[in-house]
Scaffold this active site. Structure first.
Site, PDB file in Angstrom:
ATOM      1  N   TYR A  76      44.587  39.334  63.304  1.00  0.00           N
ATOM      2  CA  TYR A  76      43.411  39.700  64.084  1.00  0.00           C
ATOM      3  C   TYR A  76      42.763  40.938  63.475  1.00  0.00           C
ATOM      4  CZ  TYR A  76      45.991  43.574  66.349  1.00  0.00           C
ATOM      5  OH  TYR A  76      46.709  44.725  66.590  1.00  0.00           O
ATOM      6  N   CYS A  77      41.485  41.115  63.807  1.00  0.00           N
ATOM      7  CA  CYS A  77      40.769  42.311  63.388  1.00  0.00           C
ATOM      8  C   CYS A  77      39.986  42.804  64.588  1.00  0.00           C
ATOM      9  CB  CYS A  77      39.893  42.037  62.174  1.00  0.00           C
ATOM     10  SG  CYS A  77      38.662  40.735  62.428  1.00  0.00           S
ATOM     11  N   ARG A  78      38.810  43.349  64.360  1.00  0.00           N
ATOM     12  CA  ARG A  78      38.056  43.867  65.491  1.00  0.00           C
ATOM     13  C   ARG A  78      37.346  42.744  66.238  1.00  0.00           C
ATOM     14  NH1 ARG A  78      32.889  46.007  66.510  1.00  0.00           N
ATOM     15  NH2 ARG A  78      32.949  47.638  68.103  1.00  0.00           N
TER      16      ARG A  78
END
Ligand SMILES: O=S(=O)([O-])[S-]
Length: 110
Positions: A69-71
């Protein structure tokens, strides 16, 4: 529609199911600064923008189950493609990133 793109609730289920799986990895690909502002419990940081990201990612177990995941889901979508290129078998991506996770009322740690 890629079934490896998981809504927050499905990602939370995946984490629950793999709680005791030593070959499960939650991979946060944001920067260290973003990570410090709140992350998903148990996540390991590997900054997508680091010059050696691909090299380090390639060292992970290709048979492991990985949730990345990221932002908001942009960087992690590139990671998913990279994972395909490198022959990883079980990589999932949190749709909408940590923003969607938080929006869904799921917990973060600091
Ligand atoms: O790459 S991003 O979606 O986290 S801004």
């Amino acid at each position: 529609q890629d079934e490896r793109l998981l809504e927050p609730s499905a990602a939370a289920d995946l984490m629950r199911v793999n709680r005791d799986n030593p070959d499960f990895l939650i991979l946060d690909v944001r920067t260290a600064q973003e990570f410090g502002q709140g992350s998903i419990e148990g996540a390991v940081l590997l900054d997508y923008y680091a010059s050696d990201f691909r090299e380090r990612f390639a060292q992970l177990d290709r048979d492991a189950t990985i949730l990345t995941y990221c932002r908001s889901g942009n960087r992690s979508s590139h990671v998913l493609k990279m994972a395909d290129d490198l022959g990883f078998k079980n990589v999932y991506d949190l749709r909408g990133g940590i923003l969607a996770w938080r929006e869904a009322g799921l917990p973060l740690i600091k």
